[in-house]
Write a protein that holds these residues in place. Structure first.
Motif, short mmCIF file in Angstrom:
data_model
loop_
_atom_site.label_atom_id
_atom_site.label_comp_id
_atom_site.label_asym_id
_atom_site.label_seq_id
_atom_site.Cartn_x
_atom_site.Cartn_y
_atom_site.Cartn_z
N ASP A 24 0.83 -1.21 0.00
CA ASP A 24 0.00 0.00 0.00
C ASP A 24 0.86 1.26 0.00
O ASP A 24 0.59 2.21 -0.74
CB ASP A 24 -0.94 0.01 1.21
CG ASP A 24 -2.03 -1.05 1.11
OD1 ASP A 24 -2.33 -1.50 -0.01
OD2 ASP A 24 -2.58 -1.42 2.17
N GLU A 25 1.89 1.28 0.82
CA GLU A 25 2.78 2.45 0.92
C GLU A 25 3.51 2.70 -0.40
O GLU A 25 3.55 3.82 -0.89
CB GLU A 25 3.78 2.25 2.06
CG GLU A 25 4.63 3.46 2.35
CD GLU A 25 3.94 4.57 3.12
OE1 GLU A 25 4.57 5.63 3.31
OE2 GLU A 25 2.77 4.42 3.52
N PHE A 26 4.07 1.65 -0.98
CA PHE A 26 4.75 1.80 -2.27
C PHE A 26 3.75 2.17 -3.35
O PHE A 26 4.07 2.95 -4.25
CB PHE A 26 5.49 0.51 -2.66
CG PHE A 26 6.72 0.24 -1.84
CD1 PHE A 26 7.72 1.19 -1.68
CD2 PHE A 26 6.90 -1.00 -1.23
CE1 PHE A 26 8.86 0.93 -0.95
CE2 PHE A 26 8.03 -1.27 -0.49
CZ PHE A 26 9.02 -0.31 -0.34
N GLY A 27 2.54 1.62 -3.29
CA GLY A 27 1.51 1.95 -4.27
C GLY A 27 1.11 3.41 -4.20
O GLY A 27 0.87 4.04 -5.22
N ASP A 28 1.03 3.96 -3.00
CA ASP A 28 0.64 5.36 -2.83
C ASP A 28 1.79 6.33 -3.07
O ASP A 28 1.60 7.41 -3.58
CB ASP A 28 0.10 5.58 -1.41
CG ASP A 28 -1.26 4.93 -1.20
OD1 ASP A 28 -1.90 4.52 -2.19
OD2 ASP A 28 -1.66 4.81 -0.03
N ARG A 29 3.01 5.94 -2.67
CA ARG A 29 4.12 6.89 -2.67
C ARG A 29 5.27 6.55 -3.60
O ARG A 29 6.17 7.35 -3.79
CB ARG A 29 4.66 7.02 -1.25
CG ARG A 29 3.62 7.47 -0.25
CD ARG A 29 4.22 7.64 1.12
NE ARG A 29 3.23 7.91 2.14
CZ ARG A 29 2.59 9.05 2.30
NH1 ARG A 29 2.82 10.04 1.50
NH2 ARG A 29 1.70 9.19 3.26
N GLY A 30 5.26 5.34 -4.17
CA GLY A 30 6.38 4.92 -5.00
C GLY A 30 7.57 4.55 -4.12
O GLY A 30 7.57 4.76 -2.91
N THR A 95 0.89 -4.04 -8.05
CA THR A 95 0.97 -3.58 -9.44
C THR A 95 1.04 -2.07 -9.49
O THR A 95 1.83 -1.48 -10.23
CB THR A 95 -0.24 -4.09 -10.25
OG1 THR A 95 -0.29 -5.51 -10.14
CG2 THR A 95 -0.15 -3.68 -11.70
N ARG A 96 0.23 -1.41 -8.67
CA ARG A 96 0.24 0.05 -8.59
C ARG A 96 1.62 0.55 -8.16
O ARG A 96 2.17 1.48 -8.74
CB ARG A 96 -0.85 0.51 -7.61
CG ARG A 96 -1.27 1.93 -7.77
CD ARG A 96 -2.48 2.30 -6.91
NE ARG A 96 -2.22 2.12 -5.50
CZ ARG A 96 -2.83 1.22 -4.71
NH1 ARG A 96 -3.75 0.43 -5.21
NH2 ARG A 96 -2.54 1.13 -3.44
N ALA A 97 2.21 -0.11 -7.16
CA ALA A 97 3.54 0.28 -6.68
C ALA A 97 4.59 0.10 -7.77
O ALA A 97 5.45 0.96 -7.97
CB ALA A 97 3.91 -0.54 -5.45
N LEU A 98 4.53 -1.03 -8.45
CA LEU A 98 5.50 -1.29 -9.50
C LEU A 98 5.39 -0.27 -10.62
O LEU A 98 6.39 0.28 -11.08
CB LEU A 98 5.29 -2.71 -10.04
CG LEU A 98 6.24 -3.16 -11.14
CD1 LEU A 98 7.69 -3.13 -10.65
CD2 LEU A 98 5.87 -4.56 -11.60
N MET A 99 4.17 0.01 -11.04
CA MET A 99 3.99 0.96 -12.13
C MET A 99 4.38 2.37 -11.73
O MET A 99 4.94 3.12 -12.51
CB MET A 99 2.54 0.92 -12.63
CG MET A 99 2.23 -0.43 -13.28
SD MET A 99 0.62 -0.50 -14.02
CE MET A 99 0.99 0.37 -15.54
N ARG A 100 4.12 2.74 -10.49
CA ARG A 100 4.47 4.07 -10.00
C ARG A 100 5.99 4.24 -9.94
O ARG A 100 6.49 5.33 -10.09
CB ARG A 100 3.85 4.28 -8.62
CG ARG A 100 3.81 5.70 -8.16
CD ARG A 100 3.11 5.83 -6.82
NE ARG A 100 1.69 5.63 -6.86
CZ ARG A 100 0.80 6.52 -7.28
NH1 ARG A 100 1.20 7.67 -7.73
NH2 ARG A 100 -0.48 6.26 -7.25
N SER A 101 6.71 3.15 -9.74
CA SER A 101 8.16 3.23 -9.50
C SER A 101 9.01 2.82 -10.70
O SER A 101 10.22 3.06 -10.69
CB SER A 101 8.52 2.33 -8.32
OG SER A 101 7.82 2.75 -7.17
N MET A 102 8.43 2.23 -11.72
CA MET A 102 9.23 1.63 -12.79
C MET A 102 10.05 2.63 -13.59
O MET A 102 11.05 2.26 -14.20
CB MET A 102 8.35 0.81 -13.72
CG MET A 102 7.41 1.60 -14.55
SD MET A 102 6.35 0.50 -15.51
CE MET A 102 5.34 1.73 -16.32
N LEU A 103 9.68 3.89 -13.59
CA LEU A 103 10.44 4.87 -14.36
C LEU A 103 11.55 5.54 -13.55
O LEU A 103 12.40 6.20 -14.12
CB LEU A 103 9.51 5.94 -14.93
CG LEU A 103 8.49 5.42 -15.94
CD1 LEU A 103 7.58 6.55 -16.41
CD2 LEU A 103 9.17 4.73 -17.11
#
Length: 178
Positions: A24-30, A95-103
């Motif tokens: 959840d934290e990575f998904g919200d904040r990257g 998935t949200r965390a991964l997509m938020r951080s992949m770039l």
């Protein structure tokens, strides 16, 4: 009389609670915006427990963003319609965390690349076309774009679309795989 959970069961439950909080934290904040303290706060544990269970924020991130595998099916059209339907619904936290951080994170980019390559391999294997791998990678890239436009850019028509409608419109794109 119910028996008390063992120490190992309590430890496993705590690790799972931390992992869900991290997703959840990575998904919200990257990856860059998330902190061990923030993850611990969400999990309701001391920050030292996060490090005790996972060692580092980076190690926890790598576990937290592993994508959930999609259904595999020999029927490419139906499979892609199902994938689109899943991608148009609410994204799971990993998935949200991964997509938020992949770039911004090379580690997240590597996880996403591996996942997309696997998806393309599954699609290409179902095709008889000489350029099946290229076609499959283009389809996977299109679905990634649809996911980003829906969940992060919130394009209005995509936000309102359902998977069947999107699949029908995109069908000519993946019809060439057959």
């Amino acid at each position: 009389m119910e028996s008390q959970p063992t120490r190992a069961q309590r430890r496993e439950a705590t690790a799972e609670k931390i992992l869900r909080a991290a997703q959840d934290e990575f998904g919200d904040r990257g990856v860059d915006g998330a902190t061990i303290r923030g993850i611990a706060r969400r999990a309701g544990v001391d920050p030292s427990l996060v490090l005790q269970h996972y060692g580092s924020k980076q190690a926890l991130f790598e576990l937290a963003v592993r994508p959930v595998d999609d259904l595999r099916d020999d029927d490419v059209s139906r499979h892609l319609a199902e994938v689109l339907d899943v991608r148009l619904r609410e994204l799971p936290a990993p998935t949200r965390a991964l997509m938020r951080s992949m770039l911004t994170s090379p580690d997240a980019a590597a996880v996403m690349r591996e996942y997309l390559e696997d998806r393309a391999e599954v699609l290409a294997a179902a095709s008889r076309q000489d350029d099946a791998r290229l076609r499959a990678e283009l389809i996977v890239a299109a679905i990634l774009g649809v996911t980003i436009a829906r969940h992060f850019l919130e394009l209005p028509a995509l936000t309102a679309a359902d998977g069947d409608t999107a699949a029908r419109i995109l069908e000519p794109l993946y019809a060439g795989l057959r």
